[in-house]
Scaffold this motif. Structure first.
Motif, PDB file in Angstrom:
ATOM      1  N   LEU A   1       0.791  -1.332  -0.124  1.00 39.47           N
ATOM      2  CA  LEU A   1       0.020  -0.037  -0.109  1.00 39.47           C
ATOM      3  C   LEU A   1       0.815   1.141  -0.096  1.00 39.47           C
ATOM      4  O   LEU A   1       1.817   1.350   0.729  1.00 39.47           O
ATOM      5  CB  LEU A   1      -0.848   0.071   1.240  1.00 39.47           C
ATOM      6  CG  LEU A   1      -1.762  -1.217   1.345  1.00 39.47           C
ATOM      7  CD1 LEU A   1      -2.528  -1.007   2.936  1.00 39.47           C
ATOM      8  CD2 LEU A   1      -2.664  -1.511   0.307  1.00 39.47           C
TER       9      LEU A   1
ATOM     10  N   HIS B   1       0.996   5.526   0.066  1.00 45.08           N
ATOM     11  CA  HIS B   1       0.353   6.762  -0.118  1.00 45.08           C
ATOM     12  C   HIS B   1       0.735   7.898  -1.248  1.00 45.08           C
ATOM     13  O   HIS B   1       1.745   7.615  -2.010  1.00 45.08           O
ATOM     14  CB  HIS B   1       0.663   7.523   1.325  1.00 45.08           C
ATOM     15  CG  HIS B   1      -0.057   8.957   1.529  1.00 45.08           C
ATOM     16  ND1 HIS B   1       0.366  10.443   1.193  1.00 45.08           N
ATOM     17  CD2 HIS B   1      -1.345   9.149   2.109  1.00 45.08           C
ATOM     18  CE1 HIS B   1      -0.704  11.064   1.390  1.00 45.08           C
ATOM     19  NE2 HIS B   1      -1.630  10.392   2.053  1.00 45.08           N
TER      20      HIS B   1
ATOM     21  N   GLN C   1       5.190   4.419  -5.568  1.00 42.12           N
ATOM     22  CA  GLN C   1       3.846   4.563  -6.115  1.00 42.12           C
ATOM     23  C   GLN C   1       3.724   3.405  -7.357  1.00 42.12           C
ATOM     24  O   GLN C   1       2.673   2.769  -7.309  1.00 42.12           O
ATOM     25  CB  GLN C   1       3.411   5.723  -6.610  1.00 42.12           C
ATOM     26  CG  GLN C   1       3.536   6.726  -5.378  1.00 42.12           C
ATOM     27  CD  GLN C   1       2.659   8.366  -5.929  1.00 42.12           C
ATOM     28  OE1 GLN C   1       1.873   8.367  -6.787  1.00 42.12           O
ATOM     29  NE2 GLN C   1       3.109   9.340  -5.255  1.00 42.12           N
TER      30      GLN C   1
ATOM     31  N   PHE D   1      -1.988  -0.663  -4.475  1.00 40.96           N
ATOM     32  CA  PHE D   1      -2.826   0.229  -4.305  1.00 40.96           C
ATOM     33  C   PHE D   1      -2.185   1.580  -3.632  1.00 40.96           C
ATOM     34  O   PHE D   1      -1.217   1.629  -2.808  1.00 40.96           O
ATOM     35  CB  PHE D   1      -3.906  -0.074  -3.215  1.00 40.96           C
ATOM     36  CG  PHE D   1      -4.685  -1.235  -3.670  1.00 40.96           C
ATOM     37  CD1 PHE D   1      -5.637  -1.318  -4.624  1.00 40.96           C
ATOM     38  CD2 PHE D   1      -4.426  -2.624  -2.840  1.00 40.96           C
ATOM     39  CE1 PHE D   1      -6.363  -2.638  -4.854  1.00 40.96           C
ATOM     40  CE2 PHE D   1      -5.103  -3.800  -3.293  1.00 40.96           C
ATOM     41  CZ  PHE D   1      -5.758  -3.850  -4.085  1.00 40.96           C
ATOM     42  N   VAL D   2      -2.510   2.638  -4.476  1.00 43.29           N
ATOM     43  CA  VAL D   2      -2.111   3.956  -4.039  1.00 43.29           C
ATOM     44  C   VAL D   2      -3.333   4.874  -3.645  1.00 43.29           C
ATOM     45  O   VAL D   2      -4.244   4.976  -4.598  1.00 43.29           O
ATOM     46  CB  VAL D   2      -1.381   4.751  -5.188  1.00 43.29           C
ATOM     47  CG1 VAL D   2      -0.730   6.058  -4.819  1.00 43.29           C
ATOM     48  CG2 VAL D   2      -0.257   3.793  -5.950  1.00 43.29           C
TER      49      VAL D   2
ATOM     50  N   SER E   1      -5.395   8.631   2.951  1.00 43.68           N
ATOM     51  CA  SER E   1      -5.319   7.489   4.319  1.00 43.68           C
ATOM     52  C   SER E   1      -6.735   6.893   4.441  1.00 43.68           C
ATOM     53  O   SER E   1      -6.523   5.858   5.043  1.00 43.68           O
ATOM     54  CB  SER E   1      -5.353   8.500   5.449  1.00 43.68           C
ATOM     55  OG  SER E   1      -4.098   9.519   5.372  1.00 43.68           O
TER      56      SER E   1
ATOM     57  N   TYR F   1      -8.765   5.574   2.062  1.00 43.14           N
ATOM     58  CA  TYR F   1      -8.634   4.638   0.937  1.00 43.14           C
ATOM     59  C   TYR F   1      -7.666   3.276   1.470  1.00 43.14           C
ATOM     60  O   TYR F   1      -8.120   2.260   1.404  1.00 43.14           O
ATOM     61  CB  TYR F   1      -7.999   5.227  -0.447  1.00 43.14           C
ATOM     62  CG  TYR F   1      -7.900   4.132  -1.276  1.00 43.14           C
ATOM     63  CD1 TYR F   1      -9.143   3.797  -2.221  1.00 43.14           C
ATOM     64  CD2 TYR F   1      -6.845   3.693  -1.855  1.00 43.14           C
ATOM     65  CE1 TYR F   1      -9.127   2.813  -3.484  1.00 43.14           C
ATOM     66  CE2 TYR F   1      -6.890   2.900  -2.789  1.00 43.14           C
ATOM     67  CZ  TYR F   1      -7.755   2.143  -3.695  1.00 43.14           C
ATOM     68  OH  TYR F   1      -7.443   1.321  -4.581  1.00 43.14           O
ATOM     69  N   LEU F   2      -6.604   3.945   1.972  1.00 39.37           N
ATOM     70  CA  LEU F   2      -5.616   2.845   2.127  1.00 39.37           C
ATOM     71  C   LEU F   2      -5.957   1.989   3.596  1.00 39.37           C
ATOM     72  O   LEU F   2      -5.752   1.030   3.530  1.00 39.37           O
ATOM     73  CB  LEU F   2      -4.223   3.440   2.609  1.00 39.37           C
ATOM     74  CG  LEU F   2      -3.422   4.151   1.202  1.00 39.37           C
ATOM     75  CD1 LEU F   2      -2.356   4.880   1.490  1.00 39.37           C
ATOM     76  CD2 LEU F   2      -3.326   2.991   0.231  1.00 39.37           C
ATOM     77  N   SER F   3      -6.633   2.744   4.452  1.00 33.72           N
ATOM     78  CA  SER F   3      -7.172   2.040   5.649  1.00 33.72           C
ATOM     79  C   SER F   3      -8.059   1.128   5.245  1.00 33.72           C
ATOM     80  O   SER F   3      -8.222  -0.081   5.788  1.00 33.72           O
ATOM     81  CB  SER F   3      -7.987   3.039   6.650  1.00 33.72           C
ATOM     82  OG  SER F   3      -6.878   3.856   6.881  1.00 33.72           O
TER      83      SER F   3
ATOM     84  N   LYS G   1      -8.502  -0.451   2.145  1.00 30.54           N
ATOM     85  CA  LYS G   1      -7.870  -1.383   1.336  1.00 30.54           C
ATOM     86  C   LYS G   1      -7.104  -2.464   2.468  1.00 30.54           C
ATOM     87  O   LYS G   1      -6.854  -3.667   2.314  1.00 30.54           O
ATOM     88  CB  LYS G   1      -6.731  -0.959   0.483  1.00 30.54           C
ATOM     89  CG  LYS G   1      -7.503  -0.393  -0.627  1.00 30.54           C
ATOM     90  CD  LYS G   1      -8.002  -1.608  -1.485  1.00 30.54           C
ATOM     91  CE  LYS G   1      -9.015  -0.792  -2.584  1.00 30.54           C
ATOM     92  NZ  LYS G   1      -9.949  -1.893  -3.143  1.00 30.54           N
ATOM     93  N   ALA G   2      -6.594  -1.969   3.585  1.00 31.95           N
ATOM     94  CA  ALA G   2      -5.885  -2.675   4.451  1.00 31.95           C
ATOM     95  C   ALA G   2      -6.718  -3.816   5.180  1.00 31.95           C
ATOM     96  O   ALA G   2      -6.345  -4.876   5.361  1.00 31.95           O
ATOM     97  CB  ALA G   2      -5.288  -1.923   5.479  1.00 31.95           C
TER      98      ALA G   2
ATOM     99  N   PHE H   1       3.487  -1.054   4.109  1.00 36.80           N
ATOM    100  CA  PHE H   1       2.907   0.028   4.385  1.00 36.80           C
ATOM    101  C   PHE H   1       3.970   1.096   3.805  1.00 36.80           C
ATOM    102  O   PHE H   1       4.773   1.651   4.760  1.00 36.80           O
ATOM    103  CB  PHE H   1       2.330   0.412   5.432  1.00 36.80           C
ATOM    104  CG  PHE H   1       0.898   1.236   5.117  1.00 36.80           C
ATOM    105  CD1 PHE H   1       0.780   2.419   4.428  1.00 36.80           C
ATOM    106  CD2 PHE H   1      -0.340   0.820   5.799  1.00 36.80           C
ATOM    107  CE1 PHE H   1      -0.101   3.092   4.323  1.00 36.80           C
ATOM    108  CE2 PHE H   1      -1.349   1.581   5.431  1.00 36.80           C
ATOM    109  CZ  PHE H   1      -1.231   2.513   4.914  1.00 36.80           C
TER     110      PHE H   1
END
Ligand code: 13P
Ligand code: SF4
Length: 301
Positions: free
Chosen positions: A19, A21, A29, A34-35, A38, A40-42, A44-45, A55
């Motif tokens: 993942l 940012h 990237q 996935f890029v 905060s 979106y990444l949470s 996806k996690a 991360f």
């Protein structure tokens, strides 16, 4: 074998998801699964079912992923990747502040330590801060932390009276209203988009055209037909903006807006992280359990 090829091989072998940012180095990237921002990444996690998360971001992001996924291995490739804004409030300071406002609801921006999240009722990101604060009953007192510019922006958008912690991001706070005036004079007619952590969002919302999270800026980049857009946030975002829309010129409002923490991670760190399972982030179970409630409210909003 190239570093990129080695990372791809290790990623498959270790069943890891990478993942990254939006502020990460371009080559990081490009290699990530996935890029995003905060929020979106949470998400996806949580959604991704691989047992290992690398991360490529900063520590509070990896901690958040660990809190939400206690059974997964969460790796932060470089331990120097902290966050100046997250460092602006400690759990001890928050406990003292809460003691002065015992009935208040605490809303913490995701850029905080796990210990601070554990003391909070809600977490939010720049994507959903306005929505989360709007959902709190109107008669409740609110403590918002730690970013004063985001807090002031949310206060104006929601019309709520909030106590706001006087923290800021060292990268965004430097973007002042005077710089907007200067940019307007230099680039007449070019829209300006700004992240709500910027110093120029306080009391001068009318000076910028849009206040957006980093993913909001990317959606804007896809849609705009403007020949030129000025971008008030960390310069790492420009990589994907150019990719998404090669016909618009995206220019940084401040070319020196570089987050040193976000640039700590390079491809060699990611390779070593995968090869050696380092650096695994741990959050004490009692802290994680308390922080999870506020994070789950953030994810659900
Ligand atoms: P976003 O959630 O908009 O990606 O912001 C995170 C951050 O650290 C901004 O400085
Ligand atoms: Fe923290 Fe600011 Fe860097 Fe974002 S840009 S990670 S808020 S120091």
């Amino acid at each position: 074998m190239s570093l990129e090829a080695e990372i791809r091989r290790l990623k498959e072998e270790r069943r890891a998801v990478i993942l990254a940012h939006n502020y990460q180095r371009p080559e990081v990237q490009d290699l990530a699964d996935f890029v995003g921002d905060s929020l979106y990444l949470s998400r996806k996690a949580v959604e991704d079912d691989r047992p290992r998360i690398v991360f490529a971001g900063v520590r509070f992001m990896a901690e958040t992923a660990k809190i939400l996924n206690p059974h997964k291995t969460v790796l932060l490739p470089d331990l120097k990747a902290g966050c100046g804004l997250a460092d602006s409030i400690t759990a001890e300071q928050l406990r003292t502040w809460k003691g002065e406002h015992p009935d208040a609801v605490v809303v913490a921006y995701i850029n905080t330590s796990a210990e601070v999240k554990a003391e909070s009722d809600y977490c939010c990101t720049s994507s959903n801060a306005v929505k989360i604060v709007s959902q709190i009953p109107a008669d409740r007192e609110i403590l918002f932390l730690p970013d004063m510019f985001l807090g002031d922006y949310v206060r104006r958008r929601t019309g709520r009276t909030m106590h706001v912690w006087a923290g800021d991001c060292p990268v965004h706070a430097k973007m002042r209203p005077e710089r907007i005036d200067q940019a307007r004079a230099e680039h007449p007619g070019s829209p300006i988009v700004a992240h709500p952590e910027c110093g120029c969002t306080t009391g001068t919302l009318d000076k910028v055209d849009r206040v957006l999270s980093t993913d909001g800026m990317l959606r804007y980049a896809e849609e705009t037909r403007a020949p030129e857009v000025l971008v008030a946030t960390e310069v790492g975002i420009l990589h994907r903006m150019h990719r998404l829309n090669p016909t618009t010129r995206f220019l940084p409002l401040e070319a020196g807006a570089i987050c040193p923490y976000m640039k700590e991670t390079d491809l060699a760190d990611i390779r070593d992280s995968l090869a050696l399972d380092r650096f695994a982030i741990e959050v004490p179970p009692t802290t994680a359990e308390r922080a999870r409630r506020s994070l789950e409210r953030m994810i659900a909003a």
